[in-house]
Write a protein that holds these residues in place. Structure first.
Motif, short mmCIF file in Angstrom:
data_model
loop_
_atom_site.label_atom_id
_atom_site.label_comp_id
_atom_site.label_asym_id
_atom_site.label_seq_id
_atom_site.Cartn_x
_atom_site.Cartn_y
_atom_site.Cartn_z
N THR A 19 -20.59 5.12 -33.80
CA THR A 19 -21.26 3.86 -34.19
C THR A 19 -21.68 3.91 -35.64
OG1 THR A 19 -22.08 3.59 -31.91
CG2 THR A 19 -23.17 2.30 -33.64
N GLN A 20 -22.22 5.04 -36.08
CA GLN A 20 -22.62 5.18 -37.48
C GLN A 20 -21.41 5.07 -38.41
OE1 GLN A 20 -25.02 8.72 -38.11
NE2 GLN A 20 -26.02 8.46 -36.13
N ILE A 21 -20.27 5.63 -38.00
CA ILE A 21 -19.05 5.55 -38.81
C ILE A 21 -18.59 4.10 -38.93
CG2 ILE A 21 -16.57 6.10 -38.81
CD1 ILE A 21 -17.31 8.87 -37.74
N ILE A 22 -18.63 3.36 -37.82
CA ILE A 22 -18.24 1.94 -37.85
C ILE A 22 -19.16 1.16 -38.78
CG2 ILE A 22 -18.05 -0.16 -36.46
CD1 ILE A 22 -17.17 1.63 -34.12
N ILE A 23 -20.45 1.45 -38.74
CA ILE A 23 -21.40 0.78 -39.65
C ILE A 23 -21.06 1.11 -41.10
CG2 ILE A 23 -23.82 0.70 -40.39
CD1 ILE A 23 -24.58 1.21 -37.43
N GLY A 24 -20.76 2.39 -41.37
CA GLY A 24 -20.36 2.78 -42.72
C GLY A 24 -19.09 2.09 -43.16
N LEU A 25 -18.13 1.94 -42.24
CA LEU A 25 -16.88 1.25 -42.53
C LEU A 25 -17.12 -0.21 -42.91
CD1 LEU A 25 -13.79 0.80 -42.36
CD2 LEU A 25 -14.05 0.57 -39.89
N LEU A 26 -17.91 -0.91 -42.10
CA LEU A 26 -18.20 -2.32 -42.38
C LEU A 26 -18.97 -2.49 -43.68
CD1 LEU A 26 -19.13 -3.51 -38.76
CD2 LEU A 26 -16.98 -3.87 -39.99
N ALA A 27 -19.91 -1.58 -43.93
CA ALA A 27 -20.68 -1.64 -45.17
C ALA A 27 -19.78 -1.42 -46.39
CB ALA A 27 -21.79 -0.60 -45.15
N GLY A 28 -18.81 -0.50 -46.26
CA GLY A 28 -17.88 -0.25 -47.35
C GLY A 28 -17.01 -1.45 -47.65
N ILE A 29 -16.52 -2.13 -46.59
CA ILE A 29 -15.71 -3.34 -46.78
C ILE A 29 -16.53 -4.43 -47.45
CG2 ILE A 29 -14.50 -5.19 -45.57
CD1 ILE A 29 -13.74 -3.12 -43.43
N ALA A 30 -17.77 -4.60 -46.97
CA ALA A 30 -18.64 -5.63 -47.54
C ALA A 30 -18.91 -5.37 -49.02
CB ALA A 30 -19.95 -5.70 -46.75
N LEU A 190 -22.41 13.89 -41.96
CA LEU A 190 -22.36 13.07 -43.17
C LEU A 190 -21.15 12.14 -43.19
CD1 LEU A 190 -23.32 15.81 -45.80
CD2 LEU A 190 -24.82 14.12 -44.73
N ALA A 191 -20.35 12.15 -42.12
CA ALA A 191 -19.14 11.33 -42.07
C ALA A 191 -19.38 9.84 -42.33
CB ALA A 191 -18.44 11.52 -40.72
N PRO A 192 -20.43 9.22 -41.77
CA PRO A 192 -20.64 7.78 -42.06
C PRO A 192 -20.79 7.48 -43.55
CG PRO A 192 -21.99 8.48 -40.20
CD PRO A 192 -21.41 9.72 -40.78
N LEU A 193 -21.54 8.32 -44.27
CA LEU A 193 -21.68 8.12 -45.71
C LEU A 193 -20.35 8.33 -46.43
CD1 LEU A 193 -25.09 9.84 -46.63
CD2 LEU A 193 -24.50 7.42 -46.86
N ILE A 195 -17.25 8.01 -45.25
CA ILE A 195 -16.31 6.93 -44.97
C ILE A 195 -16.73 5.64 -45.68
CG2 ILE A 195 -15.53 5.40 -43.10
CD1 ILE A 195 -15.25 7.95 -41.39
N PHE A 196 -18.03 5.42 -45.80
CA PHE A 196 -18.53 4.28 -46.59
C PHE A 196 -17.99 4.34 -48.02
CE2 PHE A 196 -21.88 3.22 -49.74
CZ PHE A 196 -21.81 1.84 -49.66
N GLY A 197 -18.10 5.51 -48.65
CA GLY A 197 -17.62 5.67 -50.03
C GLY A 197 -16.11 5.57 -50.13
N LEU A 198 -15.38 6.17 -49.17
CA LEU A 198 -13.92 6.13 -49.20
C LEU A 198 -13.38 4.71 -49.06
CD1 LEU A 198 -13.09 9.22 -46.94
CD2 LEU A 198 -12.54 8.99 -49.36
N VAL A 199 -13.92 3.98 -48.09
CA VAL A 199 -13.44 2.61 -47.84
C VAL A 199 -13.76 1.70 -49.00
CG1 VAL A 199 -13.74 0.59 -46.36
CG2 VAL A 199 -13.50 2.84 -45.34
N ALA A 200 -15.00 1.77 -49.50
CA ALA A 200 -15.41 0.90 -50.60
C ALA A 200 -14.54 1.12 -51.83
CB ALA A 200 -16.89 1.16 -50.94
N ALA A 201 -14.34 2.37 -52.20
CA ALA A 201 -13.55 2.68 -53.41
C ALA A 201 -12.08 2.32 -53.24
CB ALA A 201 -13.69 4.16 -53.75
N THR A 202 -11.50 2.60 -52.06
CA THR A 202 -10.08 2.32 -51.83
C THR A 202 -9.79 0.82 -51.89
OG1 THR A 202 -9.84 4.29 -50.45
CG2 THR A 202 -8.16 2.58 -50.23
N LEU A 203 -10.63 0.02 -51.23
CA LEU A 203 -10.41 -1.43 -51.23
C LEU A 203 -10.65 -2.03 -52.62
CD1 LEU A 203 -11.95 -2.61 -47.84
CD2 LEU A 203 -9.56 -2.38 -48.47
#
Length: 407
Positions: A19-30, A190-193, A195-203
């Motif tokens: 759940t934390q990873i999904i939140i990090g993913l959505l936050a990164g996209i946003a 620390l995976a949620p943080l 993945i947040f950084g990876l998704v945000a930067a990649t997009l």
């Protein structure tokens, strides 16, 4: 007197890691959509997370495998052989699926004079030679470079050597294993943080504009990987455990596939798979060897990538393909995929080797490799998710089948 835990920490402890990873993913996209520059600046968080996983994985595999073998009790059996059989059948089946899909939905590519400045292996002999050289690599060099084949070979050898050591030496190895495992658990938290950084930067950096021109090719690739993950793999698991395989399949995809999708590294996902195997209650002396072994030879996703991109080049150039050649391509792709970890560039650089079956010149084949790097944002992520989640899936299936046989 115990101190009260902050409500935010209590909420964090109650929320599952997925759940934390999904939140990090959505936050990164946003963040990538709202503030692309800010998204680029947080990319270092993802880089730190992946670097931490890659740093701890070789040490963990080396210590855990060595400790597991050294402390193995006489009379206890491991289940490596059936897992190896599943790895090989799964990889070959994935190549066959890719052949069928490529004939059913042929892809055409726009080829140009641009080629990647990389050197592919000269033949299957070179791939096997590279694998052999990795086996006999210096152990320190193997740890430094993340050569998991060499690490595994030295860990197994030292593990058998330490079986004749004193009880205190074996206990020391066990304590080292527990210590490294504790560090790994901290990194995974620390995976949620990350993945947040990876998704945000990649997009923010690449977006999906570059992928639209290759949408059909991507759909064939990802479609094959989904078919293997949701149909072929469950069929193999059912063959082993003789009951509904999907609860186990979805658990592995959720717990292992999601992190592998974003880290895009089977090696970096080894600690995640080891921890998942522990939570599933699997046989430690089995999964401590099968998981790192799977990260080097269980490459269904790589077999799909090699096959689909090669047949896309064949279709684009109008080269006829008969059934025996297609079967030969499946075998070659399976063997090459098993050796992908021993070649710089992974599965993409093995495409020219497969293209040579059809007489496609190296200059054209390297253009296919260049296209592979363009679509790698999705292709490499989906490939790694399939490869890594299948490692723990097949390990779990073999362990459960053995328990049922004994019960």
């Amino acid at each position: 007197m115990s101190q009260a835990i902050h409500p935010a920490l209590q909420l964090l402890n109650r929320t599952s890691l997925v759940t934390q990873i999904i939140i990090g993913l959505l936050a990164g996209i946003a963040l990538a959509v709202i503030a692309p520059q800010a998204a680029l600046s947080v990319g270092f968080i993802g880089s730190v997370f992946v670097s931490a996983l890659k740093a701890v994985a070789p040490v963990l595999v080396f210590i855990l495998v060595m400790s597991s073998i050294a402390n193995h009790q006489q009379g206890q059996q491991t289940h490596i052989r059936p897992i190896l059989v599943m790895y090989l059948i799964g990889t070959f089946s994935a190549a066959l699926v890719a052949v069928v899909a490529s004939f059913a939905f042929p892809s055409s590519l726009v080829l140009s004079s641009q080629a990647a400045e990389l050197t592919p292996p000269g033949g299957i002999g070179e791939v096997l030679k590279t694998l052999l050289m990795n086996v006999v690599d210096n152990p320190v060099n193997a740890l430094l470079k993340g050569n998991f084949i060499g690490i595994l070979a030295w860990a197994i050898g030292l593990g058998f050597a330490f079986r004749h050591a004193s009880a205190s030496s074996k206990q020391l190895l066990g304590d080292l294993s527990n210590g490294v495992t504790a560090i790994v658990k901290l990194v995974i938290r620390l995976a949620p943080l990350g993945i947040f950084g990876l998704v945000a930067a990649t997009l923010a950096e690449s977006g999906f504009d570059a992928l639209l021109g290759y949408l059909h090719l991507l759909m064939v690739l990802v479609g094959c990987m989904l078919l293997v993950a949701l149909v072929v793999n469950p069929a193999l698991v059912y063959w082993k455990i003789r009951r509904n395989p999907y609860p186990l399949v979805f658990t592995c995809l959720r717990e292992s596939g999601i992190t592998a999708f974003f880290t895009r590294s089977s090696a970096a996902n080894i600690p995640v798979n080891l921890q998942l195997s522990q939570r599933l209650g699997l046989h430690e002396e089995t999964y401590s060897v099968s998981i790192p072994l799977g990260a080097t030879i269980n490459m269904a996703g790589a077999a799909i990538t090699i096959t689909v991109l090669t047949l896309a080049a064949v279709h684009t150039l109008g080269i006829p393909v008969d059934l025996p050649t297609a079967l030969l391509l499946s075998i070659l792709a399976s063997i090459s995929a098993c050796g992908a970890s021993g070649v710089a560039g992974g599965s993409l650089l093995l495409i020219p080797l497969a293209c040579s079956l059809f007489g496609i010149p190296n200059e054209v084949a390297m253009q296919i490799v260049a296209i592979g790097f363009i679509i790698g944002i999705v292709q490499d992520s989906a490939e790694t998710a399939l490869n890594s989640s299948t490692d723990v899936l097949f390990t779990a299936a073999a362990c459960m089948a053995e328990e049922q046989r004994k019960g």
